[in-house]
Design an enzyme around this catalytic site. Structure first.
Site, mmCIF file in Angstrom:
data_model
loop_
_atom_site.group_PDB
_atom_site.id
_atom_site.type_symbol
_atom_site.label_atom_id
_atom_site.label_comp_id
_atom_site.label_asym_id
_atom_site.label_seq_id
_atom_site.Cartn_x
_atom_site.Cartn_y
_atom_site.Cartn_z
ATOM 1 N N ASP A 449 0.828 -1.202 0.000
ATOM 2 C CA ASP A 449 0.000 0.000 0.000
ATOM 3 C C ASP A 449 0.864 1.254 0.000
ATOM 4 O O ASP A 449 0.541 2.241 -0.644
ATOM 5 C CB ASP A 449 -0.936 0.004 1.212
ATOM 6 C CG ASP A 449 -0.179 -0.044 2.535
ATOM 7 O OD1 ASP A 449 0.889 -0.678 2.590
ATOM 8 O OD2 ASP A 449 -0.665 0.525 3.531
ATOM 9 N N ARG A 453 5.704 4.363 5.903
ATOM 10 C CA ARG A 453 5.302 4.404 7.305
ATOM 11 C C ARG A 453 5.344 3.001 7.919
ATOM 12 O O ARG A 453 5.811 2.051 7.300
ATOM 13 C CB ARG A 453 3.913 5.021 7.438
ATOM 14 C CG ARG A 453 2.780 4.200 6.850
ATOM 15 C CD ARG A 453 1.448 4.925 7.048
ATOM 16 N NE ARG A 453 0.341 4.179 6.474
ATOM 17 C CZ ARG A 453 -0.608 4.719 5.725
ATOM 18 N NH1 ARG A 453 -0.567 6.005 5.433
ATOM 19 N NH2 ARG A 453 -1.603 3.981 5.261
ATOM 20 N N ASP A 454 4.830 2.876 9.121
ATOM 21 C CA ASP A 454 4.855 1.606 9.837
ATOM 22 C C ASP A 454 3.718 0.698 9.354
ATOM 23 O O ASP A 454 2.870 0.264 10.122
ATOM 24 C CB ASP A 454 4.758 1.836 11.346
ATOM 25 C CG ASP A 454 3.554 2.689 11.740
ATOM 26 O OD1 ASP A 454 2.814 3.148 10.833
ATOM 27 O OD2 ASP A 454 3.347 2.897 12.950
ATOM 28 N N GLU A 455 3.762 0.375 8.044
ATOM 29 C CA GLU A 455 2.738 -0.468 7.441
ATOM 30 C C GLU A 455 3.384 -1.261 6.305
ATOM 31 O O GLU A 455 3.805 -2.382 6.491
ATOM 32 C CB GLU A 455 1.568 0.386 6.951
ATOM 33 C CG GLU A 455 0.318 -0.411 6.666
ATOM 34 C CD GLU A 455 -0.903 0.490 6.570
ATOM 35 O OE1 GLU A 455 -1.959 -0.026 6.193
ATOM 36 O OE2 GLU A 455 -0.803 1.705 6.859
ATOM 37 N N ASP A 462 -5.932 -2.763 -2.778
ATOM 38 C CA ASP A 462 -5.144 -1.828 -3.579
ATOM 39 C C ASP A 462 -4.746 -2.450 -4.915
ATOM 40 O O ASP A 462 -4.911 -1.853 -5.979
ATOM 41 C CB ASP A 462 -3.894 -1.399 -2.810
ATOM 42 C CG ASP A 462 -4.219 -0.697 -1.502
ATOM 43 O OD1 ASP A 462 -5.060 -1.204 -0.744
ATOM 44 O OD2 ASP A 462 -3.627 0.364 -1.231
ATOM 45 N N TRP A 517 -11.565 -6.089 -1.336
ATOM 46 C CA TRP A 517 -10.276 -6.592 -0.874
ATOM 47 C C TRP A 517 -10.193 -8.105 -1.146
ATOM 48 O O TRP A 517 -9.313 -8.569 -1.856
ATOM 49 C CB TRP A 517 -10.086 -6.248 0.604
ATOM 50 C CG TRP A 517 -9.546 -4.857 0.790
ATOM 51 C CD1 TRP A 517 -8.284 -4.522 1.215
ATOM 52 C CD2 TRP A 517 -10.213 -3.614 0.531
ATOM 53 N NE1 TRP A 517 -8.138 -3.151 1.227
ATOM 54 C CE2 TRP A 517 -9.293 -2.559 0.811
ATOM 55 C CE3 TRP A 517 -11.470 -3.267 0.075
ATOM 56 C CZ2 TRP A 517 -9.619 -1.217 0.667
ATOM 57 C CZ3 TRP A 517 -11.799 -1.915 -0.075
ATOM 58 C CH2 TRP A 517 -10.883 -0.917 0.216
ATOM 59 N N GLU A 730 -2.202 8.789 -1.152
ATOM 60 C CA GLU A 730 -3.202 7.899 -0.566
ATOM 61 C C GLU A 730 -4.571 8.556 -0.539
ATOM 62 O O GLU A 730 -5.590 7.931 -0.844
ATOM 63 C CB GLU A 730 -2.791 7.524 0.857
ATOM 64 C CG GLU A 730 -3.769 6.616 1.573
ATOM 65 C CD GLU A 730 -3.259 6.203 2.937
ATOM 66 O OE1 GLU A 730 -3.731 5.172 3.458
ATOM 67 O OE2 GLU A 730 -2.392 6.899 3.504
ATOM 68 N N HIS A 751 0.966 6.111 -2.742
ATOM 69 C CA HIS A 751 0.006 5.021 -2.880
ATOM 70 C C HIS A 751 -0.342 4.952 -4.366
ATOM 71 O O HIS A 751 -0.406 5.973 -5.035
ATOM 72 C CB HIS A 751 -1.278 5.329 -2.102
ATOM 73 C CG HIS A 751 -1.389 4.643 -0.793
ATOM 74 N ND1 HIS A 751 -0.501 4.839 0.230
ATOM 75 C CD2 HIS A 751 -2.315 3.776 -0.310
ATOM 76 C CE1 HIS A 751 -0.876 4.124 1.279
ATOM 77 N NE2 HIS A 751 -1.973 3.459 0.968
#
Length: 950
Positions: A449, A453-455, A462, A517, A730, A751
């Protein structure tokens, strides 16, 4: 020319063309080739494969077939380690020359082929200890003729033979659903191994295996021990094979990599003594070698380096560097001189915040690399086991940084570029570049995605919406094949698809089925079939596709309406509250049931391709029943759809959910009116964005779609470009109009999902689309927007390069189409006649008549005139009749079907302006009406000239 040119060297499966296919674990690899040139009347009637196997064993296979993409392997399956050389020739009326040879080599096929076992250091490599390095030694008694290293790891590996890197890949072995599928790679290290003593050194990093992953701060999702599996096989000139396999004889030591983490960065002490002894033992770690898999797609590599564009001091005195492009990778620093122990700290961010590094969107990710210098001079600082998403860097600890001493290293899966676009509109071109860069940054072994960041997770929704765009821009066949295998492996026995793949969240919440999803299970394989012609992907994924639809059927119940549950809906619809993106305007039950119908239809279509008549009939009937339920529950006789949002109409129109042409026409009109009511601003999230321009175009409103695409005010695709974006955001408003960062806690500037609109740009603005799997038939249907002077799209199809280019000048549109050998094209011009053409270059010149117009009669007609609307909105805002063009558009909604002369009365009754202002407004409308004209579509006369050549 009477015979075709020599074909290209055969390609094995979806491996990168032109590179030796090492480590093949598909023992019957399919083959593909293209024919660069052929006579106009050429059609392939047969092909001949020459396969050179062991020693002098050469086989020839003549196959009577027109196929040239992913044709079956005709010979016996490959054995482990077996090398083959293949070339091909084709026949039309006569045989072509032979292609250049292509080489492939099988890897280790079964667990029994491995002598090696996973090893891990004893007393080293704890969670917060330095990265370990392990060494094995091998004596080679003769001259080396071939050397192969087969390697994988629990964690990341960086390996060297005799002090030299084994290849140019990074972050190996990448990220898969490790508990089900752990990838290994075969390395050609022939040039690195020599007669005599040899060493193999391997450093291990935490990576996805053991590092911090996910926004919950958890570590060690797959295990708390790092381990290496390696088998070096060296063949000497006497035919003997000498093997160095990982076992207890290896030794280990700590390194100067003091800490490494994908989110937080790497800390490196360059004072580490490289002569330090390997003073720790290793032990064998029990692991199931049956989960080992070979590569389907390309590995990750450094794909580009970018120099610093600007170096300056921030308001607080920090030294900042702008690389001019939001990218994924790391900073490489060259330090000519320093003192031992000096500390250099490099921080990364995508944007600036009040002139300082904007780290807020990173959330808890530190994105910081720290170095303690050795002071030896000419030190190079760069990490090995992390990556960052950034445009800007902040560097502390150096007195001076010169531009030639710093560069950004761009990494990603080394995908081959296959799609290009260019037009006369500079902002549209920049939008396309931003989509390309967004994909490059997020296709890092897994379609993530975001990269900063912390992802950084493989969110299924997506890639579901972006897959058509992805398959145009880059060769993603192998990449997505691997990811889909992970999806199927992570799918539970009930058919539920986790929200992220690989699934490191592993929570009950993120296993609850969610529309759009989970539908990646059906949509992505279908897109690959459509775009690459790979029937095998449907065969491999069909069980997963069926299981998903079967589970949703059980959730929906007898009436086949999918209600409630955990639904992201039309995620990040700009009309939703900034702090609650779940509250999109589109009703989540409508979104979910529409996806249910679509997936059932896809499974039915796939069953037809796979010749499963029972499944085709069963799922076809299911799709029909869901469509009927959708209409009964959500669609009014007038064509209105529950929640009355742009996305619900786009879904219903594009997925053929409506019952008849009258309802479709009404829904199309309503969709266009909603776009007009937003003053041509976007109001869709992840679900609606890929569909809306197609829906408008196919409903007869291409001009509305183009105005929506080219809007520059927020929210829109082009607004980010007006404030300097170099990737897709995003959110539509990740950076607010006042230059501040959207502070809702979930804001990424890289994104790709909202960039999915460029698939429509390729297909309808330029006019290049697949009409048969793998572009074997190409559809050319450009809409020739009057706002563009020229446009070009080029795509490297499985059959070769296809392109569509058009330009307008002096009242003539010139259309040029290139069709590769083995394909054909259906060209539809404005007269609606379809012209079928074969391979070669074709050209049409079309006299463009003045645009067809209709009188401005209603307020709707007035809004449809771009010039009239611009003049009206400027006057309304300047005279405080409306706060913005969107406010004015909303004021006029109840009056859309009223005579245009009543615009002034409409505004007066809504906001009660001064009488003089009302008179001035009426005068403005009257002046605009002096030359009333609303463009309908440019009309073309019959073509005046056409030519084609091969």
């Amino acid at each position: 020319m009477t015979s075709p040119s020599a074909p290209t060297a055969p390609r094995f499966e979806q491996r990168t063309a032109g590179e030796p296919a090492l480590g093949m674990t598909t023992v019957r690899p399919r083959l593909s080739w293209a024919v660069p040139h052929a006579p106009a009347d050429y059609q392939q009637t047969a092909y001949e494969l020459e396969i050179h196997r062991r020693d002098d064993d050469t086989e020839r296979w003549v196959v009577e077939s027109p196929d040239q993409v992913l044709v079956p392997w005709p010979s016996a399956p490959l054995d482990a380690r077996e090398a083959v050389t293949v070339r091909v020739r084709v026949r039309g009326k006569e045989w072509s020359p032979w292609s250049a040879p292509a080489e492939a080599e099988a890897g280790l096929i079964a667990p029994a082929d491995w002598e090696a076992r996973f090893i891990s250091p004893v007393g080293l490599a704890g969670l917060r200890q330095p990265a370990p390095e392990m060494r094995g030694k091998i004596h080679v008694p003769g001259r080396v003729v071939k050397a192969r290293l087969f390697a994988s790891a629990h964690g990341l590996l960086s390996a060297r033979v005799n002090g030299r890197a084994i290849d140019d890949t990074v972050l190996a072995p990448g990220w898969t659903a490790y508990q089900h599928r752990l990838r290994y790679r075969a390395y050609d290290v022939t040039a690195l191994v020599s007669q005599g003593e040899n060493t193999l050194d391997v450093t291990l990093g935490n990576g996805w295996w053991r590092g911090r992953m996910g926004f919950l701060g958890e570590r060690a999702h797959y295990g708390d021990r790092l381990a290496f599996l390696g088998q070096l096989e060296v063949t000497t000139d006497d035919g003997a094979v000498h093997v160095l396999a990982t076992d207890e004889s290896w030794r280990a030591r700590a390194t100067g990599i003091l800490a490494d983490d994908i989110y937080d960065g790497q800390t490196t002490d360059l004072r580490f003594d490289s002569a330090r002894l390997f003073d720790h033992a290793v032990e064998i770690i029990e692991a199931d070698l049956r989960v080992l898999v070979g590569e389907d797609g390309p590995p990750m590599r450094v794909t580009e380096t970018i120099p610093a564009q600007r170096i300056w001091r921030s308001p607080s005195g920090k030294r900042l560097i702008d690389f001019g492009q939001n990218l994924v990778g790391w900073v490489r620093l060259h330090v000519p001189s320093a003192t031992s122990g000096d500390e250099v700290v490099v921080r990364h961010a995508e944007v600036l915040d009040a002139g300082e590094l904007g780290v807020g969107p990173l959330r808890s990710a530190k994105a910081t690399d720290t170095y303690f210098l050795a002071g030896t001079g000419n030190e190079v600082l760069e990490p090995a086991f992390t990556f960052h998403g950034f445009r800007y860097a902040e560097i502390a600890g150096l007195d001076e940084i010169r531009p030639e001493h710093i560069e950004a290293i761009v990494i990603g899966s080394d995908l081959t570029r296959t799609g290009w676009f260019e037009s006369s509109d500079a902002m549209l071109n920049q939008l396309h570049r931003n989509v390309v860069w967004g994909m490059r940054g997020n296709f890092l072994d897994v379609p993530t995605d975001c990269p900063q960041r912390d992802e950084r997770l493989g969110w299924t929704g997506d890639i579901q919406v972006f897959s058509p765009t992805a398959t145009y821009l880059f060769d993603t066949g192998g990449f997505l094949t691997s990811w889909l295998a992970d999806l199927a492996a992570e799918q539970d026995s009930a058919g539920r698809v986790p929200h992220v793949v690989p699934d490191i969240l592993r929570s009950e919440l993120t296993s609850i089925p969610t529309a759009a999803w989970g539908d990646a299970a059906t949509v992505v394989p279908w897109v690959l079939w459509e775009r690459t012609g790979d029937r095998g992907i449907l065969e491999r994924q069909f069980g997963s596709m069926r299981a998903w639809v079967d589970h949703v059927t059980s959730v929906a119940g007898d009436d086949l309406i999918w209600r409630g549950g955990v639904q992201y809906g039309d995620w990040l619809d700009p009309t939703a509250p900034a702090d609650d993106p779940f509250q999109a305007k589109s009703d989540s039950d409508v979104v979910a049931t529409a996806h249910f119908a679509r997936s059932a239809d896809i499974v039915a279509r796939a069953a037809v391709i796979l010749e499963d008549e029972g499944a085709a009939l069963s799922y076809g009937r299911l799709a029909e029943r869901i469509r009927a339920a959708f209409n009964a529950e959500f669609v009014a006789p007038s064509g209105r759809i529950v929640s009355d949002a742009q996305t619900v109409y786009a879904m219903a129109l594009e997925w053929d959910l409506l019952p008849d042409s009258r309802t479709r026409a009404a829904a199309g009109e309503r969709l266009a009116d909603l776009v007009r009511a937003s003053s041509f601003r976007i109001a869709t999230g992840f679900v609606g964005t890929p569909l809306i321009c197609d829906a408008l175009t196919n409903a007869g409103f291409p001009d509305v779609a183009v105005r929506l695409l080219l809007q520059t005010q927020s929210p829109s695709w082009l607004y980010p470009i007006t404030v300097g974006a170099t990737t897709i955001w995003e959110r539509w408003d990740s950076l607010l109009a006042d230059g501040t960062i959207n502070a809702n806690g979930m804001t990424s500037f890289n994104h790709y999902a909202l960039g999915s609109v460029v698939d429509w740009v390729h297909r309808r603005i330029a006019g290049l689309a697949p009409a048969a799997p793998g572009y074997r038939t190409i559809s050319v249907r450009p809409i020739f927007p009057t706002t563009l002077d020229h446009c070009t799209a080029r795509h490297r199809t499985p059959y070769g390069d296809a392109s569509v280019s058009w330009s307008r000048a002096n009242g003539v549109i010139t259309l040029e189409v290139e069709v590769p050998v083995g394909a054909c094209a259906e060209v539809e011009l404005a007269d609606s006649e379809v012209r079928s053409v074969g391979h070669g270059r074709h050209r049409w010149e079309i006299v463009e008549q003045p645009a067809a117009t209709r009188p401005i009669v209603t307020v709707r007609d007035f809004v449809d005139s771009a010039d009239a609307w611009e003049q009206l909105t400027r006057f309304a805002v300047d005279n405080a009749l409306a706060s913005s063009d969107t406010h004015l558009a909303q004021l006029l909604v109840p009056f859309r079907d009223r005579p245009v002369a009543e615009i002034a009365d409409a505004v007066w009754t809504r906001i009660w302006p001064a009488e003089s202002t009302t008179r001035a407004l009426a005068g403005l409308v009257a002046n605009i009406m002096i030359a009333p004209a609303v463009p309908v579509r440019p009309l073309q006369a019959p073509l005046v000239n056409a030519s084609s050549h091969v």
